[in-house]
Design an enzyme around this catalytic site. Sequence first.
Site, PDB file in Angstrom:
ATOM      1  N   ARG A  81      -2.335  -2.678 -18.507  1.00 22.70           N
ATOM      2  CA  ARG A  81      -3.531  -1.840 -18.563  1.00 22.70           C
ATOM      3  C   ARG A  81      -3.427  -0.774 -17.477  1.00 22.70           C
ATOM      4  NH1 ARG A  81      -6.520  -4.418 -22.163  1.00 22.70           N
ATOM      5  NH2 ARG A  81      -8.201  -2.922 -21.978  1.00 22.70           N
ATOM      6  N   TYR A 138       0.850  -1.182   0.000  1.00 19.11           N
ATOM      7  CA  TYR A 138       0.000   0.000   0.000  1.00 19.11           C
ATOM      8  C   TYR A 138       0.890   1.237   0.000  1.00 19.11           C
ATOM      9  CZ  TYR A 138      -5.017   0.847   0.392  1.00 19.11           C
ATOM     10  OH  TYR A 138      -6.337   1.120   0.113  1.00 19.11           O
TER      11      TYR A 138
END
Length: 426
Positions: free
Chosen positions: A228, A47
Amino acid sequence: MTRDTEIFDLIRRERERQTRGIELIASENYVSDQVMEAMGSVMTNKYAEGYPGKRYYGGCEIVDISENVARERLKKLFGAEYVNVQPHSGAQANMAVFMTCLQAGDTFMGLNLSHGGHLSHGSPVNFSGLMFHAIDYSLKEETGRVDYDELETKARAERPKLIVAGASAYSREWDYARIRKVADEIGAIFMVDMAHPAGLIAAGLLNNPLQYAHIVTSTTHKTLRGPRGGIILMGKDFANPWGKTTPKGEVKMMSALIDSAVFPGTQGGPLEHVIAAKAVAFGEALTPEFKVYQQQVKKNAAVLAQAFIDKGYKIISGGTDNHSMLVDLRTKYPDLTGKVAEKALVAADITTNKNMVPFDSRSAFQTSGLRFGTPAITTRGLKEDKMGWIVELIDTVLQDPENEQTITKVRETVNAEMVKYPLYAW
């Protein structure tokens, strides 16, 4: 832990589908082994809300380096002064720019969606059309090219705060200089969404919009052949035109406003595994081999378009300057819809997508057109000599799209040929 055989069997089947067929969707490509390895790495465990050196979590010293590598490679690739590599998609990159440049209800201008524009350039069901007042410019019916006269007339009359260039189905080069001139005249921000031709631009084969636009967005897949995701770039940072200031009274730069619009404005924690994969793809795009690849993409597209024309199909704008083309089926098969054509070709392991054409007589669910592109087949190794063969197979299917025997025969031909162009070893 028990292996999830259900999902991994689907992954195996998808790999087989990609391997055995001809991929002609203009927005699709195949990433390299090392891009895929980075996407599936332990970076996914971290994170990292915030930006390198300014995170809200500890333990970010390594992902900080990775993200900075991605940023520096991207700057070098396009000659940018500012980049943001955190957007999860091209649409979210566009949202961040809109949130920076516009307030709810403000007017902006983009290419008509039925003429090749993108969902995030003003669709009434997308954030761009829901939150803001979208007006459009079109293509000329007789040429299939952007009607710059209409764009200028509308811009002067409506005075949009943002003008967007870029498309999802437009095969010609853009006159960025002309649009920037009218944007400057009316005091608008000029944004280019280069998602489709980004790889060709990186290779120097098309004009670089960073020389003309205030802000440029893109995806990192398609011709750029990365994972992507999305990116935002500026050729040169500039002071925001709205006088927004820092707590110390200093005028904020656009880079700071865009960074804030990405995080925390429109998304939370960045996908550091995808950013690592972006860095790998940007590194690949800086190599001489990448330019050779893009040259082949462009050659293949030009030959593919001409092969369609030689077979009696209409190509919108009469050809292509990039990797893509939009075929109007009505000239040769007036009763054939894009929906039926797409289904028949997919059954033959030739993947494309139905697409509206300018001044279409059918709805977006049926369409009168098909969109084709060459990035994926070029990655597989196909060259100009195979383009006529591909069109011959497509035409064989479209002559009788309900004929299962014909579809089976074409599929077998496709599968036998594509074995010669291996994709992944695993």
